[in-house]
Design a protein around this motif. Structure first.
Motif, mmCIF file in Angstrom:
data_model
loop_
_atom_site.group_PDB
_atom_site.id
_atom_site.type_symbol
_atom_site.label_atom_id
_atom_site.label_comp_id
_atom_site.label_asym_id
_atom_site.label_seq_id
_atom_site.Cartn_x
_atom_site.Cartn_y
_atom_site.Cartn_z
ATOM 1 N N GLY A 221 0.966 -1.173 0.144
ATOM 2 C CA GLY A 221 -0.267 -0.033 -0.058
ATOM 3 C C GLY A 221 0.942 1.035 0.056
ATOM 4 N N ARG A 222 0.322 2.607 0.072
ATOM 5 C CA ARG A 222 0.865 3.921 0.196
ATOM 6 C C ARG A 222 0.159 4.532 1.071
ATOM 7 N NH1 ARG A 222 0.289 8.386 -4.195
ATOM 8 N NH2 ARG A 222 2.640 9.014 -4.597
ATOM 9 N N VAL A 223 1.179 5.353 1.843
ATOM 10 C CA VAL A 223 0.974 6.007 2.851
ATOM 11 C C VAL A 223 1.679 7.666 2.887
ATOM 12 C CG1 VAL A 223 1.061 6.308 5.662
ATOM 13 C CG2 VAL A 223 0.532 3.835 4.562
ATOM 14 N N LEU A 224 0.825 8.433 3.183
ATOM 15 C CA LEU A 224 1.362 9.794 3.278
ATOM 16 C C LEU A 224 1.634 10.236 4.620
ATOM 17 C CD1 LEU A 224 2.090 12.653 2.032
ATOM 18 C CD2 LEU A 224 -0.375 13.304 2.463
ATOM 19 N N VAL A 225 2.887 10.408 4.821
ATOM 20 C CA VAL A 225 3.484 10.790 5.976
ATOM 21 C C VAL A 225 3.697 12.380 6.219
ATOM 22 C CG1 VAL A 225 5.206 10.598 8.239
ATOM 23 C CG2 VAL A 225 4.399 8.677 6.734
ATOM 24 N N VAL B 124 6.112 4.848 0.819
ATOM 25 C CA VAL B 124 5.751 5.988 1.762
ATOM 26 C C VAL B 124 6.193 7.334 0.984
ATOM 27 C CG1 VAL B 124 6.458 7.133 4.003
ATOM 28 C CG2 VAL B 124 6.455 4.773 3.654
ATOM 29 N N VAL B 125 5.095 8.489 1.032
ATOM 30 C CA VAL B 125 5.541 9.688 0.552
ATOM 31 C C VAL B 125 5.650 10.593 2.168
ATOM 32 C CG1 VAL B 125 4.986 11.471 -0.730
ATOM 33 C CG2 VAL B 125 4.235 9.311 -1.573
ATOM 34 N N GLY C 125 -6.079 22.288 -0.804
ATOM 35 C CA GLY C 125 -4.830 21.947 -1.604
ATOM 36 C C GLY C 125 -4.619 20.534 -1.170
ATOM 37 N N LEU C 126 -4.710 20.181 0.024
ATOM 38 C CA LEU C 126 -4.189 19.027 0.556
ATOM 39 C C LEU C 126 -5.338 18.019 -0.129
ATOM 40 C CD1 LEU C 126 -2.461 16.495 2.024
ATOM 41 C CD2 LEU C 126 -3.586 17.460 4.016
ATOM 42 N N ALA C 127 -6.593 18.187 -0.029
ATOM 43 C CA ALA C 127 -7.636 17.392 -0.606
ATOM 44 C C ALA C 127 -7.438 17.034 -2.179
ATOM 45 C CB ALA C 127 -8.843 18.011 -0.183
ATOM 46 N N ALA D 215 -5.640 13.531 -6.461
ATOM 47 C CA ALA D 215 -4.514 13.126 -7.696
ATOM 48 C C ALA D 215 -3.602 12.180 -7.302
ATOM 49 C CB ALA D 215 -3.861 14.433 -8.058
ATOM 50 N N ASN D 216 -3.184 11.920 -6.121
ATOM 51 C CA ASN D 216 -2.156 11.057 -5.578
ATOM 52 C C ASN D 216 -2.802 10.196 -4.575
ATOM 53 O OD1 ASN D 216 0.588 12.380 -6.784
ATOM 54 N ND2 ASN D 216 -0.682 14.118 -6.005
ATOM 55 N N PRO D 217 -3.736 9.014 -4.952
ATOM 56 C CA PRO D 217 -4.366 8.274 -4.189
ATOM 57 C C PRO D 217 -3.392 7.505 -3.099
ATOM 58 C CG PRO D 217 -5.174 8.019 -6.329
ATOM 59 C CD PRO D 217 -3.977 8.837 -6.263
#
Length: 245
Positions: free
Chosen positions: A3-7, A28-29, A56-58, A63-65
């Motif tokens: 999976g992918r996680v934004l920190v 991880v981003v 902007g974060l939304a 755009a980057n799920p």
């Protein structure tokens, strides 16, 4: 895990979480505010700069799920924390707040709690030398002080500053000996700091206690309601694992 996680990062906890998740196989981003010229970069992908508020974060999340967002910003990064809560609510992305516990007074401490930087500036009136460790962004609140002020930061602070300011450019963590030497060298008679918590910057509190110097502490702001909060990187990893990421 996958999976992918934004920190949302910038803290030691954020860097440790990114390293742990990358080791777990998670994409991880990490997002850094970009306020420090040469930040310590975490493992995984890194983006630097603001999002432009909650909207902007939304937009970025659409755009980057990602499978989850972990807000591991500083306990006083109120704007980012509020934006994360609003953006997660708008997009339906699960959000976790990773925030280390605040400090607890020890025998011999002389702590004086205030609710704001303005309150801290009022509380140090009458002292001769003030050690300001509140971060560069909040120094304007102390610009009117007549006392000699010692400011320590990674990058040079920008005005407005107190009229009598000594700037110490250094990157922590600092040892107890470092902090004792600074207090002695500048004859500091009061320390001002935020209740950041954690072991990385606690030495200044120990030094103040050993030298009998009072500390003015700014209380933490309240967190957004409805967002789960954990105190450790392991708890954050467990929460991510529970999302079946």
């Amino acid at each position: 895990m996958t999976g992918r996680v934004l920190v949302l990062g910038g803290t030691g906890e954020a860097r440790r979480l990114a390293s742990a998740l990358v080791a777990d196989g998670v994409d991880v981003v990490s997002s850094l505010a970009g306020r420090v010229a040469e930040p310590a970069l975490p493992a995984g992908k890194v983006r630097i700069g603001g999002f432009g508020g909650a909207e902007g974060l939304a937009e970025w999340l659409r755009a980057n799920p990602v499978d989850a967002v972990v807000d591991a910003t500083h306990p006083f990064a109120t704007a980012m924390t509020a934006s994360a809560a609003a953006a997660a609510g708008a997009t339906g992305v699960p959000l976790l707040r990773l925030q280390r516990p605040g400090w607890s007074a020890q025998p011999g401490d002389d702590w004086r709690w205030v609710d704001s930087l303005a309150g801290a500036a009022e509380a140090v009136q009458g002292f001769d030398c003030v050690f300001l460790t509140t971060g560069r962004q909040g120094l304007a609140a102390f610009a009117g002080l007549a006392a000699h002020c010692v400011v320590r930061s990674v990058d040079p602070p920008e005005p407005p500053l107190p009229a009598r300011t000594t700037t110490v450019l250094a990157r922590g963590p600092f040892s107890l000996d470092d902090e004792l030497a600074l207090l002695r060298e500048h004859a500091v008679d009061v320390v001002v700091t935020k209740d950041s918590g954690g072991p990385m910057t606690v030495a200044k509190l120990t030094a103040a206690r050993e030298r009998g110097v009072p500390v003015v502490l700014v209380r933490r702001p309240p967190l957004p309601t409805g967002v789960p909060v954990v105190a450790t990187v392991d708890e954050a990893r467990g929460w991510i694992r529970s999302r079946a990421i």
